[in-house]
Each structure stands twice: as structure tokens, then as C-alpha cells.
Motif scaffolding. Structure first.
Motif, PDB file in Angstrom:
ATOM      1  N   VAL A   1      10.403 -13.089  43.091  1.00  0.00           N
ATOM      2  CA  VAL A   1       9.508 -13.665  42.084  1.00  0.00           C
ATOM      3  C   VAL A   1       8.468 -14.554  42.760  1.00  0.00           C
ATOM      4  N   LYS A   2       8.901 -15.376  43.706  1.00  0.00           N
ATOM      5  CA  LYS A   2       7.969 -16.263  44.421  1.00  0.00           C
ATOM      6  C   LYS A   2       6.896 -15.443  45.137  1.00  0.00           C
ATOM      7  N   ASP A   3       7.304 -14.377  45.812  1.00  0.00           N
ATOM      8  CA  ASP A   3       6.348 -13.518  46.516  1.00  0.00           C
ATOM      9  C   ASP A   3       5.381 -12.842  45.548  1.00  0.00           C
ATOM     10  N   ALA A   4       5.885 -12.405  44.397  1.00  0.00           N
ATOM     11  CA  ALA A   4       5.020 -11.755  43.402  1.00  0.00           C
ATOM     12  C   ALA A   4       3.974 -12.728  42.874  1.00  0.00           C
ATOM     13  N   LEU A   5       4.369 -13.990  42.641  1.00  0.00           N
ATOM     14  CA  LEU A   5       3.404 -14.985  42.172  1.00  0.00           C
ATOM     15  C   LEU A   5       2.413 -15.352  43.274  1.00  0.00           C
TER      16      LEU A   5
ATOM     17  N   ILE B   1      18.363 -19.749  38.121  1.00  0.00           N
ATOM     18  CA  ILE B   1      17.238 -20.462  38.718  1.00  0.00           C
ATOM     19  C   ILE B   1      16.163 -20.601  37.653  1.00  0.00           C
ATOM     20  N   LYS B   2      15.602 -21.802  37.546  1.00  0.00           N
ATOM     21  CA  LYS B   2      14.499 -22.038  36.620  1.00  0.00           C
ATOM     22  C   LYS B   2      13.234 -22.279  37.433  1.00  0.00           C
ATOM     23  N   ILE B   3      12.238 -21.467  37.170  1.00  0.00           N
ATOM     24  CA  ILE B   3      10.943 -21.591  37.837  1.00  0.00           C
ATOM     25  C   ILE B   3       9.942 -22.091  36.798  1.00  0.00           C
ATOM     26  N   GLU B   4       9.184 -23.123  37.161  1.00  0.00           N
ATOM     27  CA  GLU B   4       8.136 -23.645  36.290  1.00  0.00           C
ATOM     28  C   GLU B   4       6.822 -23.629  37.051  1.00  0.00           C
ATOM     29  N   THR B   5       5.793 -23.142  36.408  1.00  0.00           N
ATOM     30  CA  THR B   5       4.464 -23.150  37.009  1.00  0.00           C
ATOM     31  C   THR B   5       3.426 -23.274  35.905  1.00  0.00           C
ATOM     32  N   VAL B   6       2.290 -23.852  36.239  1.00  0.00           N
ATOM     33  CA  VAL B   6       1.186 -23.977  35.289  1.00  0.00           C
ATOM     34  C   VAL B   6       0.028 -23.147  35.832  1.00  0.00           C
TER      35      VAL B   6
ATOM     36  N   ALA C   1      -0.926 -11.803  33.773  1.00  0.00           N
ATOM     37  CA  ALA C   1      -0.584 -11.247  35.086  1.00  0.00           C
ATOM     38  C   ALA C   1       0.644 -11.943  35.664  1.00  0.00           C
ATOM     39  N   ALA C   2       0.734 -13.257  35.475  1.00  0.00           N
ATOM     40  CA  ALA C   2       1.878 -14.008  36.004  1.00  0.00           C
ATOM     41  C   ALA C   2       3.165 -13.610  35.303  1.00  0.00           C
ATOM     42  N   VAL C   3       3.127 -13.503  33.985  1.00  0.00           N
ATOM     43  CA  VAL C   3       4.322 -13.108  33.235  1.00  0.00           C
ATOM     44  C   VAL C   3       4.752 -11.696  33.630  1.00  0.00           C
ATOM     45  N   ALA C   4       3.804 -10.795  33.751  1.00  0.00           N
ATOM     46  CA  ALA C   4       4.125  -9.418  34.147  1.00  0.00           C
ATOM     47  C   ALA C   4       4.745  -9.371  35.548  1.00  0.00           C
ATOM     48  N   ALA C   5       4.207 -10.181  36.457  1.00  0.00           N
ATOM     49  CA  ALA C   5       4.737 -10.208  37.827  1.00  0.00           C
ATOM     50  C   ALA C   5       6.160 -10.752  37.854  1.00  0.00           C
ATOM     51  N   ILE C   6       6.425 -11.788  37.065  1.00  0.00           N
ATOM     52  CA  ILE C   6       7.775 -12.354  37.016  1.00  0.00           C
ATOM     53  C   ILE C   6       8.759 -11.323  36.465  1.00  0.00           C
ATOM     54  N   ILE C   7       8.382 -10.678  35.378  1.00  0.00           N
ATOM     55  CA  ILE C   7       9.271  -9.687  34.766  1.00  0.00           C
ATOM     56  C   ILE C   7       9.552  -8.540  35.736  1.00  0.00           C
TER      57      ILE C   7
ATOM     58  N   GLU D   1       1.248 -13.393  45.519  1.00  0.00           N
ATOM     59  CA  GLU D   1       0.260 -12.307  45.598  1.00  0.00           C
ATOM     60  C   GLU D   1      -0.863 -12.488  44.575  1.00  0.00           C
ATOM     61  N   LEU D   2      -0.563 -13.182  43.475  1.00  0.00           N
ATOM     62  CA  LEU D   2      -1.576 -13.459  42.458  1.00  0.00           C
ATOM     63  C   LEU D   2      -2.363 -14.729  42.761  1.00  0.00           C
ATOM     64  N   GLY D   3      -1.984 -15.421  43.831  1.00  0.00           N
ATOM     65  CA  GLY D   3      -2.641 -16.675  44.177  1.00  0.00           C
ATOM     66  C   GLY D   3      -2.017 -17.885  43.514  1.00  0.00           C
ATOM     67  N   ILE D   4      -0.859 -17.693  42.894  1.00  0.00           N
ATOM     68  CA  ILE D   4      -0.146 -18.807  42.253  1.00  0.00           C
ATOM     69  C   ILE D   4       0.851 -19.341  43.264  1.00  0.00           C
ATOM     70  N   GLN D   5       0.588 -20.565  43.744  1.00  0.00           N
ATOM     71  CA  GLN D   5       1.425 -21.109  44.805  1.00  0.00           C
ATOM     72  C   GLN D   5       2.255 -22.298  44.346  1.00  0.00           C
ATOM     73  N   GLY D   6       1.753 -23.070  43.414  1.00  0.00           N
ATOM     74  CA  GLY D   6       2.467 -24.256  42.978  1.00  0.00           C
ATOM     75  C   GLY D   6       3.527 -23.917  41.956  1.00  0.00           C
ATOM     76  N   MET D   7       4.752 -24.303  42.241  1.00  0.00           N
ATOM     77  CA  MET D   7       5.825 -24.071  41.288  1.00  0.00           C
ATOM     78  C   MET D   7       6.951 -25.056  41.552  1.00  0.00           C
ATOM     79  N   THR D   8       7.740 -25.285  40.539  1.00  0.00           N
ATOM     80  CA  THR D   8       8.928 -26.112  40.656  1.00  0.00           C
ATOM     81  C   THR D   8      10.126 -25.205  40.435  1.00  0.00           C
ATOM     82  N   VAL D   9      11.121 -25.323  41.301  1.00  0.00           N
ATOM     83  CA  VAL D   9      12.315 -24.493  41.211  1.00  0.00           C
ATOM     84  C   VAL D   9      13.527 -25.397  41.068  1.00  0.00           C
ATOM     85  N   SER D  10      14.362 -25.095  40.082  1.00  0.00           N
ATOM     86  CA  SER D  10      15.569 -25.878  39.833  1.00  0.00           C
ATOM     87  C   SER D  10      16.767 -24.950  39.740  1.00  0.00           C
ATOM     88  N   GLU D  11      17.900 -25.422  40.241  1.00  0.00           N
ATOM     89  CA  GLU D  11      19.154 -24.701  40.037  1.00  0.00           C
ATOM     90  C   GLU D  11      19.724 -25.177  38.716  1.00  0.00           C
TER      91      GLU D  11
END
Length: 112
Positions: A16-20, A59-64, A72-78, A22-32
């Protein structure tokens, strides 16, 4: 701006991180996190005793993202998180009214 929260299986985090990325989305928060949905946990046997595991590790991923990146981000995550089996997770999208970068006081899309 949209906040995307995704609850996924732990072993799918890198994909999921790699897919985001690729879209240029780099900032995210990850929680267990732990939780359950329709799976309602499962039973295990430990030292001869059976017990129920109600909350499964996730794992919970949060990004804005900007509004135009949301679909595109939702499709990449799915696509990256999907295994086709129960417990793949969920994606939630909410609207963010404002974002402020603390260091520079930038606001809105510039802060993201």
C-alpha cells in the motif's frame, strides 16, 4: 482536501505504501491497531486450552490528499490491499476543512 483512513492486513503495508508513493503521496501516519468486523475473531489453542481471539491485529494508515487525488489514492489502496478474503479491511474518506504546517504556517493544500 480529503483524509483517507485505511484499515488493512499488516502484511499489506509495504504494498500500500509503495502504491501511494507511485502517486506522489508520501506523507502518512501508520498505527498498529486491533479490531474486528464481520470475522468476529477466531479461536486458537494454546498449551491445550482453547481461547477466543476477538481483536485481530491490523494496520491503520492515515493520509491527507488534495481533492483531485482522492479517487486515485483510494483505488491504489484497494488494489494493493486486496486479497479477496474476509478481513481485507476498509477505507474511509472524510473532508478536511483546514490543514496548517506548524513549522512554516502554510495552510491548505500547501500544508499537505
Amino acid at each position: 482536501m480529503k483524509k483517507i483512513e485505511a484499515i488493512i492486513k499488516p502484511f499489506k503495508l509495504t504494498e500500500v505504501k509503495d502504491a501511494l508513493n507511485e502517486l506522489g503521496i508520501q506523507g502518512m501516519t501508520v498505527s498498529e491497531v486491533k479490531g474486528f468486523g464481520r470475522q468476529k475473531g477466531h479461536t486458537e489453542i494454546y498449551r491445550g486450552s482453547e481461547y477466543t481471539v476477538d481483536f485481530l491485529p491490523k494496520i491503520k494508515i492515515e493520509t491527507v490528499v488534495a481533492d483531485n487525488q482522492k479517487d486515485a489514492a483510494v483505488a491504489a489502496i484497494i488494489k494493493a490491499a486486496k486479497t479477496g478474503k474476509i478481513g481485507d479491511g476498509k477505507v474511509f474518506v472524510t473532508t478536511i476543512e483546514e490543514a496548517v504546517r506548524i513549522r512554516t504556517d502554510e495552510r491548505g493544500d500547501n500544508a499537505v
